[in-house]
Enzyme design. Structure first.
Site, mmCIF file in Angstrom:
data_model
loop_
_atom_site.group_PDB
_atom_site.id
_atom_site.type_symbol
_atom_site.label_atom_id
_atom_site.label_comp_id
_atom_site.label_asym_id
_atom_site.label_seq_id
_atom_site.Cartn_x
_atom_site.Cartn_y
_atom_site.Cartn_z
ATOM 1 N N HIS A 18 0.875 -1.184 0.000
ATOM 2 C CA HIS A 18 0.000 0.000 0.000
ATOM 3 C C HIS A 18 0.906 1.226 0.000
ATOM 4 O O HIS A 18 1.273 1.766 1.041
ATOM 5 C CB HIS A 18 -0.907 0.001 1.231
ATOM 6 C CG HIS A 18 -2.043 0.985 1.139
ATOM 7 N ND1 HIS A 18 -3.366 0.612 1.188
ATOM 8 C CD2 HIS A 18 -2.053 2.336 0.982
ATOM 9 C CE1 HIS A 18 -4.141 1.684 1.086
ATOM 10 N NE2 HIS A 18 -3.362 2.752 0.961
ATOM 11 N N HIS A 20 1.455 4.815 -2.135
ATOM 12 C CA HIS A 20 0.978 5.801 -3.111
ATOM 13 C C HIS A 20 2.156 6.565 -3.721
ATOM 14 O O HIS A 20 2.923 7.209 -2.992
ATOM 15 C CB HIS A 20 0.029 6.795 -2.453
ATOM 16 C CG HIS A 20 -1.298 6.216 -2.073
ATOM 17 N ND1 HIS A 20 -2.374 6.211 -2.940
ATOM 18 C CD2 HIS A 20 -1.731 5.619 -0.939
ATOM 19 C CE1 HIS A 20 -3.408 5.648 -2.343
ATOM 20 N NE2 HIS A 20 -3.052 5.273 -1.126
ATOM 21 N N ASP A 22 2.100 9.312 -5.570
ATOM 22 C CA ASP A 22 1.987 10.758 -5.416
ATOM 23 C C ASP A 22 2.064 11.216 -3.968
ATOM 24 O O ASP A 22 2.099 12.415 -3.695
ATOM 25 C CB ASP A 22 0.702 11.280 -6.071
ATOM 26 C CG ASP A 22 -0.528 10.476 -5.699
ATOM 27 O OD1 ASP A 22 -0.391 9.445 -5.026
ATOM 28 O OD2 ASP A 22 -1.641 10.869 -6.093
ATOM 29 N N GLY A 216 -10.431 7.630 -2.103
ATOM 30 C CA GLY A 216 -11.221 8.840 -1.927
ATOM 31 C C GLY A 216 -12.190 8.717 -0.775
ATOM 32 O O GLY A 216 -12.237 7.695 -0.064
ATOM 33 N N HIS A 243 -9.858 0.800 -0.582
ATOM 34 C CA HIS A 243 -9.764 1.600 0.636
ATOM 35 C C HIS A 243 -11.097 1.448 1.363
ATOM 36 O O HIS A 243 -12.134 1.900 0.875
ATOM 37 C CB HIS A 243 -9.547 3.077 0.302
ATOM 38 C CG HIS A 243 -8.127 3.441 0.009
ATOM 39 N ND1 HIS A 243 -7.497 3.080 -1.151
ATOM 40 C CD2 HIS A 243 -7.213 4.134 0.744
ATOM 41 C CE1 HIS A 243 -6.249 3.546 -1.146
ATOM 42 N NE2 HIS A 243 -6.051 4.193 0.004
ATOM 43 N N GLU A 246 -11.511 2.997 6.543
ATOM 44 C CA GLU A 246 -10.534 4.016 6.933
ATOM 45 C C GLU A 246 -11.239 5.147 7.676
ATOM 46 O O GLU A 246 -10.734 5.641 8.682
ATOM 47 C CB GLU A 246 -9.810 4.567 5.706
ATOM 48 C CG GLU A 246 -8.723 5.579 6.043
ATOM 49 C CD GLU A 246 -8.007 6.104 4.807
ATOM 50 O OE1 GLU A 246 -6.943 6.719 4.989
ATOM 51 O OE2 GLU A 246 -8.492 5.910 3.687
ATOM 52 N N ASP A 340 1.714 3.609 3.181
ATOM 53 C CA ASP A 340 0.690 4.501 2.647
ATOM 54 C C ASP A 340 1.359 5.620 1.845
ATOM 55 O O ASP A 340 1.365 5.591 0.624
ATOM 56 C CB ASP A 340 -0.196 5.065 3.751
ATOM 57 C CG ASP A 340 -1.541 5.586 3.231
ATOM 58 O OD1 ASP A 340 -1.853 5.353 2.048
ATOM 59 O OD2 ASP A 340 -2.280 6.214 4.001
#
Length: 410
Positions: A18, A20, A22, A216, A243, A246, A340
């Site tokens: 997991h 990301h 960006d 999102g 996701h 969360e 993350d």
């Protein structure tokens, strides 16, 4: 409670499932990229950006996500995408992470006015990761020292919530073209386009797009709205993570599994927080959470655990020991320690393991199980036989490292 040294944690083989893109740039690279593209930033130094944007602690999820507007802006460039992916692989290899699944939302980075379409974005990211793979796997570390080779997969994220304006050039154009459609219809259409393009590029060009994710805001945007998108992925052998749990209750996790065929769950933080369940049809929230946890444990549906990120987006947690990770361990669930966002959370995978091992009772055999889940529950870009062999190689290396540091891993 056993104590594990920093050197041991860095040396043992690890997988980050997991991660990301960006949210994991090098900060000095972000500054240089912004200068090249003339992207305005709140500060022009590493220290300034850390003080104003990428902080040690955040007030809420909104503040945590604030920095993505800057990272996405500088990544709308093919060369920058390649550089960011390459550097991310190097940063992981430097701390013993030999398998990564890099995820991002291509539609946030596309800009057709610059010729940056879906295929260009994916090829650029893959070029950086592939370069790192070739360099490392021919290095002395692998050839002479016998370390496990580096492998990677790419997970594409569909967005479950998008603003009608200002989210990204791609979405701005799509909303303009479909101005007579409801916003959710536009968002779902974009998600379906993403999954179809992912399967096409995987099959036609061999780019290791191994999975689909849904990212999102959870509240108000349930995973069930994207059932058709996940059905398409399922029918075309694209693996699935979501996701879920969360910022919403356990019913979000259940929905991801039953409606979206989720093979893994991203975060799953609220699984053991029955007070977050909002479905009035669930008469006994505590029993519901426990049954769901037992079901997931039995089916070995892995949870991608991101401790630092969860602490930063849930500031009400005063102590790491209050994290539901303790309940995940108690219920013998398949858990994979992940970062993350390395930049936004100012962390590394070694730091995340250190956080877990310093605050929870994890004997060496249990630690090996956790490491094993990273290699056995990943979305490996190859056949099942190849995946098993790779996992075996990594776990044999774990035993070597454990023995070197005086552990008997079994």
């Amino acid at each position: 409670m056993p104590r594990y040294s920093t050197d041991f944690i860095r040396a043992m083989p690890k997988a980050d499932l997991h991660l990301h893109l960006d949210g994991s740039l090098r900060l000095d690279t972000l500054l240089a990229m912004a200068k090249t593209l003339k992207v305005p930033l709140p500060a022009d130094t590493v220290e300034g950006m850390q003080a104003q944007v990428f902080k040690p602690a955040y007030q809420n999820l909104g503040e945590y996500l604030h920095g993505f507007q800057y990272t996405c802006a500088v990544l709308r460039d093919a060369d920058h995408l390649t550089q960011a992916a390459y550097e991310l692989a190097l940063d992981n290899l430097a701390e013993g992470v030999n398998y990564i699944e890099v995820r991002f939302a291509p539609q946030l980075l596309m800009d057709l006015s610059k010729g940056l379409d879906f295929d260009t974005v994916m090829r650029a990211v893959n070029a950086g990761l592939h370069r790192a793979e070739l360099e490392y796997n021919s290095s002395a570390a692998v050839v002479e020292q016998g370390k496990p080779p580096f492998r990677y997969g790419i997970i594409n994220c569909a967005m479950r919530m998008v603003a009608a304006k200002g989210f990204s050039p791609y979405y701005d154009q799509l909303f303009q073209l479909m101005r007579d459609f409801e916003p959710m219809q536009v968002i779902k259409l974009a998600a379906m386009e993403l999954v179809r393009a992912s399967v096409r590029l995987r099959d036609d060009e061999g780019i290791p797009i191994v999975g689909l994710d849904l990212a999102g805001q959870e509240s108000g945007y349930p995973a069930s709205k994207f059932k058709e998108v996940y059905d398409y992925a399922h029918q075309h052998f694209l693996l699935k993570t979501v996701h879920a749990g969360e910022a919403y209750g356990a019913e979000s996790v259940f929905e991801a599994i039953t409606e979206c065929h989720a093979d893994r769950i991203g975060h799953g933080y609220s699984l053991f927080l029955p007070e977050r369940i909002q479905d009035p049809a669930i008469a006994d929230p505590a029993a519901y959470s426990q049954r769901l946890a037992s079901f997931m444990a039995d089916k070995r549906i892995a949870i991608e655990v991101c401790l630092t990120s969860n602490l930063q987006t849930n500031p009400a947690i005063a102590d790491i020991r209050q994290h539901p990770f303790a309940e995940m361990l108690k219920n013998r669930m398949a858990t994979v320690i992940c970062t993350d966002n390395r930049l936004v959370s100012n962390t590394t995978l070694s730091n995340e393991y250190q956080l877990a091992l310093d605050h929870f009772d994890i004997p060496i055999k249990r630690l090996k199980d956790m490491v094993a889940y990273g290699f056995k529950k990943n979305f490996f870009p190859g056949s099942y036989v190849e995946k098993r062999q790779y996992a075996k190689t990594c776990l044999q290396y774990f035993d070597r490292v454990a023995q070197h540091y005086g552990f008997i891993s079994g």
